[in-house]
Motif scaffolding. Structure first.
Motif, PDB file in Angstrom:
ATOM      1  N   GLY A   1       0.861  -0.820  -6.491  1.00  0.00           N
ATOM      2  CA  GLY A   1       0.691  -2.166  -5.977  1.00  0.00           C
ATOM      3  C   GLY A   1       1.975  -2.882  -5.612  1.00  0.00           C
ATOM      4  O   GLY A   1       1.945  -4.065  -5.248  1.00  0.00           O
ATOM      5  N   VAL A   2       3.109  -2.191  -5.677  1.00  0.00           N
ATOM      6  CA  VAL A   2       4.398  -2.833  -5.414  1.00  0.00           C
ATOM      7  C   VAL A   2       5.163  -2.112  -4.313  1.00  0.00           C
ATOM      8  O   VAL A   2       5.392  -2.641  -3.222  1.00  0.00           O
ATOM      9  CB  VAL A   2       5.265  -2.907  -6.694  1.00  0.00           C
ATOM     10  N   THR A   3       5.571  -0.875  -4.569  1.00  0.00           N
ATOM     11  CA  THR A   3       6.369  -0.124  -3.598  1.00  0.00           C
ATOM     12  C   THR A   3       6.373   1.346  -3.998  1.00  0.00           C
ATOM     13  O   THR A   3       5.663   1.769  -4.909  1.00  0.00           O
ATOM     14  CB  THR A   3       7.814  -0.669  -3.521  1.00  0.00           C
ATOM     15  N   ALA A   4       7.170   2.115  -3.328  1.00  0.00           N
ATOM     16  CA  ALA A   4       7.303   3.539  -3.628  1.00  0.00           C
ATOM     17  C   ALA A   4       8.623   4.030  -3.069  1.00  0.00           C
ATOM     18  O   ALA A   4       9.266   3.357  -2.258  1.00  0.00           O
ATOM     19  CB  ALA A   4       6.149   4.346  -3.033  1.00  0.00           C
ATOM     20  N   GLY A   5       9.013   5.217  -3.508  1.00  0.00           N
ATOM     21  CA  GLY A   5      10.179   5.879  -2.957  1.00  0.00           C
ATOM     22  C   GLY A   5       9.826   7.317  -2.650  1.00  0.00           C
ATOM     23  O   GLY A   5       9.328   8.021  -3.525  1.00  0.00           O
TER      24      GLY A   5
ATOM     25  N   ASP B   1       0.814  -1.220   0.000  1.00  0.00           N
ATOM     26  CA  ASP B   1       0.000   0.000   0.000  1.00  0.00           C
ATOM     27  C   ASP B   1       0.849   1.272   0.000  1.00  0.00           C
ATOM     28  O   ASP B   1       0.309   2.377  -0.091  1.00  0.00           O
ATOM     29  CB  ASP B   1      -0.927   0.030   1.221  1.00  0.00           C
ATOM     30  N   THR B   2       2.165   1.121   0.120  1.00  0.00           N
ATOM     31  CA  THR B   2       3.022   2.303   0.146  1.00  0.00           C
ATOM     32  C   THR B   2       2.840   3.156  -1.099  1.00  0.00           C
ATOM     33  O   THR B   2       3.025   4.373  -1.068  1.00  0.00           O
ATOM     34  CB  THR B   2       4.499   1.885   0.283  1.00  0.00           C
ATOM     35  N   SER B   3       2.455   2.551  -2.202  1.00  0.00           N
ATOM     36  CA  SER B   3       2.277   3.302  -3.449  1.00  0.00           C
ATOM     37  C   SER B   3       1.054   4.208  -3.423  1.00  0.00           C
ATOM     38  O   SER B   3       0.871   5.022  -4.327  1.00  0.00           O
ATOM     39  CB  SER B   3       2.148   2.328  -4.628  1.00  0.00           C
ATOM     40  N   MET B   4       0.218   4.102  -2.410  1.00  0.00           N
ATOM     41  CA  MET B   4      -1.033   4.865  -2.380  1.00  0.00           C
ATOM     42  C   MET B   4      -0.864   6.314  -1.930  1.00  0.00           C
ATOM     43  O   MET B   4      -1.843   7.069  -1.909  1.00  0.00           O
ATOM     44  CB  MET B   4      -2.066   4.151  -1.498  1.00  0.00           C
ATOM     45  N   VAL B   5       0.281   6.721  -1.534  1.00  0.00           N
ATOM     46  CA  VAL B   5       0.680   8.111  -1.271  1.00  0.00           C
ATOM     47  C   VAL B   5       0.074   8.691  -0.009  1.00  0.00           C
ATOM     48  O   VAL B   5       0.800   9.130   0.875  1.00  0.00           O
ATOM     49  CB  VAL B   5       0.385   9.038  -2.469  1.00  0.00           C
ATOM     50  N   HIS B   6      -1.256   8.733   0.108  1.00  0.00           N
ATOM     51  CA  HIS B   6      -1.875   9.459   1.213  1.00  0.00           C
ATOM     52  C   HIS B   6      -2.869   8.604   1.998  1.00  0.00           C
ATOM     53  O   HIS B   6      -3.878   9.110   2.481  1.00  0.00           O
ATOM     54  CB  HIS B   6      -2.571  10.738   0.710  1.00  0.00           C
TER      55      HIS B   6
END
Length: 385
Positions: A353-357, A220-225
């Motif tokens: 659906g994978v990750t974020a930075g 869920d990190t890719s969901m931003v907010h």
């Protein structure tokens, strides 16, 4: 703070005289705090608007609900307080009409933020009277922060640092997201309290850190907010903290973000996060007086492109008594950076659906470059647990 607010209002009145604005109505909480030194604890969502009417030549007028008038009177330097009540003939509309005077030739408001009930009242009460926008005039003043404002923002930065350290310390495999949010609130509140006294104007400033924590972990990190939930952290999870709606002090609001990884980090997550860090640092390295705001964004976008990523995020935004002020660090904004401007500068990539930075810091433009307002390691952050 009140001396600062009074001097800002005097400067605004002088500017209004220069450009021929007779009278303006301010309804945005950040503008009222900036000029009059107070903010309410109810507000328009309860149907109780507070307003500040600034005349180019006369003393300003505060319009406030009767139930808040004692507190407002103690918080503001403005002497002319006009109260209104929920029932009877002493309505806020009558108070506003009295402040505007008979037959105004034009009415200046904050067009983008004026509450609908206030705008509707003006349209119905003064048909045919031009409604003009004072926002760019005040916005130009708010771009450059005074030394006093910068000091308050640096205190907010220390509060934000305590919050991030608590967030970091809360992370371990099996812990839940909401537990991190509680740790953040506790640490930030205790740090804010250390800067306050119970004397004078400061006795009305609450140290309490509030608002829902922006926090995502795992895929869920890719969901931003997304907001903190009861999800349990798992090993190798990325965890993202954004304090942009929480890192504030005395109405000054910062941007501050960090990404952590629980126990270890996957190769893909590391590549994404490092790209965000490098993009942010490339953007920050360009910051100095004389360059255009869009040049800062261009430096970050060049890094993203070189790593094979695309981003729809702006690189940053001006910060102050509002969450978003002008200018913005994005393509098309040609505002020239000047000493005293303050920005939140971000790095951000989402892989759905994978990750974020992500990473974000607040800073102030100086005569020779910039100084950080927020501080926490700007590296790949992996917890030991």
């Amino acid at each position: 703070m009140l001396d600062e607010a009074k001097n800002r209002t005097l400067a605004l009145q002088a500017r209004m005289q220069e450009i021929g604005i007779r009278r303006a109505v301010f309804t945005d909480e950040s503008s009222i705090a900036y000029l009059a030194g107070f903010w309410g604890y109810l507000g328009i969502e309860f149907g109780r608007p507070s307003m500040l009417v600034v005349d180019a030549d006369d003393a300003p007028i505060v319009i406030t609900p009767l139930m808040e008038s004692e507190m407002v009177g103690a918080m503001t330097w403005v002497e002319d307080l006009r109260v209104w009540e929920d029932m009877g003939q002493r309505t806020w509309g009558r108070a506003l009409a009295g402040a505007l005077g008979d037959n105004p030739g034009e009415i200046w408001v904050e067009r983008g933020t004026i509450p609908a009930i206030a705008r509707n009242y003006l349209d119905e009460t003064y048909p045919g009277v031009p409604i003009k926008d004072i926002s760019p005039v005040l916005g130009a003043m708010r771009m450059i922060k005074s030394p006093f404002e910068i000091q308050v923002m640096k205190e907010a930065g220390q509060i934000a640092g305590a919050m991030m350290a608590a967030a970091h310390g809360s992370l371990r495999e099996g812990a839940q997201e909401y537990e991190s949010a509680l740790a953040v609130i506790d640490a930030g509140t205790r740090k804010a309290a250390s800067f306050l006294t119970d004397k004078g104007w400061e006795r009305f400033v609450s140290p309490m850190i509030h608002n829902l924590q922006i926090l995502q972990s795992g895929k869920d990190t890719s969901m931003v907010h997304r907001r903190a939930s009861v999800r349990h952290y798992q090993r190798a999870d990325p965890v993202y903290f954004c304090f942009c709606n929480m890192a504030q002090f005395k109405q000054y609001k910062l941007g501050f973000d960090r990404m952590f990884h629980i126990g270890e980090v996957t190769d893909e997550a590391a590549r994404v996060q490092q790209a965000a860090i490098d993009a942010q640092q490339a953007a920050i390295a360009t910051i100095r007086p004389g360059i255009e705001a869009q040049d800062v964004a261009a430096a970050a976008n060049e890094v993203y492109a070189s790593r094979g990523y695309e981003t729809g995020y702006r690189t940053g935004r001006s910060i102050g008594v509002a969450y978003l002020e002008a200018p913005e660090l994005k393509a098309g904004d040609k505002t020239i950076l000047q000493p005293g401007m303050t920005f939140a500068v971000d790095g951000g990539i989402s892989i759905d659906g994978v990750t974020a930075g992500r990473i974000g810091d607040s800073l102030v433009v100086t005569e020779t470059g910039f100084d950080y307002i927020t501080d926490y390691p700007r590296t790949l952050l992996v917890t030991e647990r």
